[in-house]
Design an enzyme around this catalytic site. Structure first.
Site, PDB file in Angstrom:
ATOM      1  N   SER A  80      36.065  38.097  45.844  1.00 40.59           N
ATOM      2  CA  SER A  80      36.468  39.380  45.097  1.00 40.59           C
ATOM      3  C   SER A  80      37.579  38.511  44.140  1.00 40.59           C
ATOM      4  CB  SER A  80      37.036  40.557  45.567  1.00 40.59           C
ATOM      5  OG  SER A  80      37.421  41.617  44.923  1.00 40.59           O
ATOM      6  N   ASP A  81      37.645  39.146  42.911  1.00 43.20           N
ATOM      7  CA  ASP A  81      38.870  38.536  42.285  1.00 43.20           C
ATOM      8  C   ASP A  81      38.660  37.102  41.985  1.00 43.20           C
ATOM      9  OD1 ASP A  81      41.145  39.087  40.854  1.00 43.20           O
ATOM     10  OD2 ASP A  81      42.517  38.170  42.447  1.00 43.20           O
ATOM     11  N   ILE A  82      37.175  36.795  41.535  1.00 39.92           N
ATOM     12  CA  ILE A  82      37.131  35.421  40.932  1.00 39.92           C
ATOM     13  C   ILE A  82      37.236  35.354  39.588  1.00 39.92           C
ATOM     14  CG2 ILE A  82      35.308  33.826  41.153  1.00 39.92           C
ATOM     15  CD1 ILE A  82      36.042  34.782  43.522  1.00 39.92           C
ATOM     16  N   ASN A  86      41.750  30.819  39.369  1.00 41.56           N
ATOM     17  CA  ASN A  86      41.667  30.497  40.722  1.00 41.56           C
ATOM     18  C   ASN A  86      40.109  29.756  41.201  1.00 41.56           C
ATOM     19  OD1 ASN A  86      39.512  32.580  41.009  1.00 41.56           O
ATOM     20  ND2 ASN A  86      40.914  34.083  42.117  1.00 41.56           N
ATOM     21  N   ARG A 102      41.849  38.420  48.421  1.00 37.99           N
ATOM     22  CA  ARG A 102      40.981  39.754  48.354  1.00 37.99           C
ATOM     23  C   ARG A 102      39.453  39.377  48.767  1.00 37.99           C
ATOM     24  NH1 ARG A 102      43.133  41.450  42.254  1.00 37.99           N
ATOM     25  NH2 ARG A 102      45.461  42.275  42.971  1.00 37.99           N
TER      26      ARG A 102
END
Length: 154
Positions: A80-82, A86, A102
């Site tokens: 998640s939260d790619i 990052n 996350r």
């Protein structure tokens, strides 16, 4: 370092890094404590910086991200939260993923699929500039987040 009130995330992220230990797409975790992690220092550029500087992001780099996420799923995580900050491209052309706190949340995240769709529809096309101003990427990210919030309220 995790600043108040986010110190608890250090241990959550450490557990996630322990699950992907030995997978080359993720940095190695050496130590974790209340509010901090000690892990590999990765030399390279974020995908955000690559776009801003005109460093090519290839289909192979996208495939490496897909492989990393699949291996994380096999390790019991839920990526998640790619986002572009990052995803790192090392000096040798390898992809590394960071900030995986996350990866243990339950909700499904479409962010990587949306980024990949944008890559395939636009970035990979001849007409698309390989260098994108940071201000423009921030505006796109703002409207993406706004759309996600708006769609969530319907």
């Amino acid at each position: 370092m995790f600043y108040p009130p986010f110190e608890h995330l250090a241990m959550e992220e450490a557990r996630n890094y322990e699950k992907v230990a030995g997978i080359s797409f993720f940095p190695r975790l050496y130590e974790a404590g209340e509010g901090y992690l000690v892990m590999d220092l990765i030399s390279g550029k974020t995908f955000f910086d690559c776009l801003a500087e005109g460093v090519a992001i290839t289909k192979d780099h996208v495939a490496q991200v897909d492989k990393a996420l699949e291996l994380a799923r096999r390790a019991g995580l839920n990526p998640s939260d790619i986002h572009l900050h990052n995803l790192l491209l090392t000096e040798t052309g390898a992809v590394r993923l960071i900030d995986i706190a996350r990866f243990s949340q339950k909700k499904q995240c479409k962010q990587w699929q949306d980024l990949k769709r944008g890559y395939e529809r636009h970035y990979g096309q001849r007409y698309f500039p390989k260098r994108v101003p940071k201000w423009l990427m921030r505006i796109v990210a703002y409207f993406y987040q706004l759309r996600k919030r708006w769609n969530g309220k319907q």
